[in-house]
Design a protein around this motif. Sequence first.
Motif, PDB file in Angstrom:
ATOM      1  N   ARG A 171      -1.900   7.050  -8.763  1.00  0.00           N
ATOM      2  CA  ARG A 171      -2.835   5.936  -8.576  1.00  0.00           C
ATOM      3  C   ARG A 171      -3.593   5.787  -9.907  1.00  0.00           C
ATOM      4  N   LEU A 230      -3.236  11.628  -7.164  1.00  0.00           N
ATOM      5  CA  LEU A 230      -4.269  10.928  -8.260  1.00  0.00           C
ATOM      6  C   LEU A 230      -3.472  10.437  -9.457  1.00  0.00           C
ATOM      7  N   ALA A 233      -8.512   4.492  -5.122  1.00  0.00           N
ATOM      8  CA  ALA A 233      -7.650   3.534  -5.756  1.00  0.00           C
ATOM      9  C   ALA A 233      -7.388   3.685  -7.260  1.00  0.00           C
ATOM     10  N   GLY A 282      -8.125   6.697  -8.793  1.00  0.00           N
ATOM     11  CA  GLY A 282      -7.336   7.864  -9.226  1.00  0.00           C
ATOM     12  C   GLY A 282      -8.531   8.796  -8.968  1.00  0.00           C
ATOM     13  N   ASN A 293       1.220   2.765  -3.972  1.00  0.00           N
ATOM     14  CA  ASN A 293       0.233   3.789  -4.499  1.00  0.00           C
ATOM     15  C   ASN A 293      -0.410   4.572  -3.546  1.00  0.00           C
ATOM     16  N   LEU A 329      -4.287   7.349   3.632  1.00  0.00           N
ATOM     17  CA  LEU A 329      -5.967   7.439   4.182  1.00  0.00           C
ATOM     18  C   LEU A 329      -5.708   7.272   5.586  1.00  0.00           C
ATOM     19  N   ARG A 374       0.770  -1.261   0.111  1.00  0.00           N
ATOM     20  CA  ARG A 374       0.059   0.205  -0.074  1.00  0.00           C
ATOM     21  C   ARG A 374       0.847   1.147  -0.086  1.00  0.00           C
ATOM     22  N   MET A 386      -1.752   4.208  -0.726  1.00  0.00           N
ATOM     23  CA  MET A 386      -3.069   3.968  -0.023  1.00  0.00           C
ATOM     24  C   MET A 386      -2.996   4.378   1.413  1.00  0.00           C
TER      25      MET A 386
END
Lengths: 275, 274
Positions: free
Chosen positions: A108, A105, B167, B169, A76, A81, A73, A78
């Motif tokens: 991802r 963005l 995920a 985007g 990307n 979060l 994770r 993640m």
Amino acid sequence: MSIAVLERNKEAKEKTLRTMMNKSAEAAKISVKYLNLFYGEKQALYEVSMDIEEKQVTALIGPSGCGKSTFLRTLNRMNDLIDGVKINGDIVIDDENIYASNDVLKLRTKVGMVFQKPNLFPMSIYDNVAYGPRAQGIKSKKELNRIVEESLRGAAIWDEVKDRLKASALGLSGGQQQRVCIARTIAMKPEVILMDEPTSALDPISTLKVEELIGKLKKDFTIVIVTHNMQQAARVSDKTAFFLNGEIVEYDVTDAIFSNPNDQRTEDYVTGRFG
Amino acid sequence: MRKVKDGILRGLLWFSAFVTVAVLLLIVGYIFYKGFRLISFDFIFGDYSPTGGGGIWPMIVTTLYTIAISLVIAAPIGILAAVYLQEYAKQGRLVKVIRFATESLTGIPSIIYGLFGAVFFVAVLKLGMSIIAASLTLAIIVLPVMIRTTEEALKTVPLSYREGSLALGATKLQTLFKVILPSAMPGILSGIILSMGRIIGESAAIFLTAGTVAAMPGSIFSSARTLTVHSYLVTQEAGDIELAAAVGIVLIVLIFGLNMLATFISKRLNKTDY
């Protein structure tokens, strides 16, 4: 441990790292260096360094809680979060340090992700696959139709769903849902696909289909897969990294990890003595 | 022995269910029995006459106005506040304080809100006794309900939807409008239905802010009388239980109809989503 020993350890680590990187310097798609990750005060990853090669399948194995999903994770972002996550070290994808740039963005869309449980939205199959492209601002019906068909074909599920694209995606079986999740990911045209135990919620036949699909996808994508299932790692991956307690114990071509590991702990794990 | 215990428990459960339904039927039945003789086309759609025999159309219109305006104010504010608390705010002490405050506000008797409305909206803001003053007061009354139910609805949206969307985007705002809010819609609508019930049922606060003028309101700045207030006044002043019961029938049917409408809208919304 004395400081001198620590220093020596670090030198040794750097040496192996240098040789590892030189070997694969040209092909490395993702290059991770001295990555540390903390959940608040608790450290979850220690000095993780590895090069992940382009258009290959790299498997991450290890017992529960060893940090393999956490590591996945970070690729990307993640983990952004979660409140209180701190990261230091470098992750470079195509010469770009992903933690230096703020364009999460874009990252991802370049690094897609498939999750442990199928997580399709409560919409039609079509809308699920078109979700990413639409979020990027693609509005043309023709263009979207093309992307949806291409992606579903790419995920080897087109024939099963082509007559019910407007039906709710949640009516599909678990295995079909997971392949639509993969279609949804490749609809973004990513370069890297991260998979977090993608078959752990599936029956053996669906698992087989997803594994076959992974074999096909590596022609076009760089794949990093976390798995609990060692046979799966052996079947689908080119290289395997063994994680334990937040560190990489061993990282090598998959055959070597499973038939001739260097580290006793790797051997104990892959032969099923713990984990 | 275990069988006996099971039997007793089953009996108790059945009895509780029976009592609940029986009481409800008894009340509704009594109201219908008392009031049905007065129900006629003229009664519902006729203009009010102070000398008796008139209709209650002005009160129905006032009630609908009050519901609509209160919801137009409270629903967006409540939903956005809940979205902020649940999706954006850092879960710390401030959010805890806000949650505690909204929960406490739900428990305050409506007469207190009515007094506040009478002072602030009617006098300070110089809105006078009017539908708008009452609607603003009612909006404050139902705001905590809106926030709580929307928050609960947002909590039921699985984290995996959020992760899946991000995920791919999508931005946080796209995730909110395309995935989270549509999934939470049934819960949000039940919050709106609850709020409608609260608004229709309110009398004290409306009495203090909209007044009791029994005539068709000229605009939302007119003083007017809602159905509930009317029902209270005819019992209190004229002792006319039969008339109050007839108004009660209209209220029950109105609530029933609005709930059906909300459910219908919720189903339609879901259909376009799937």
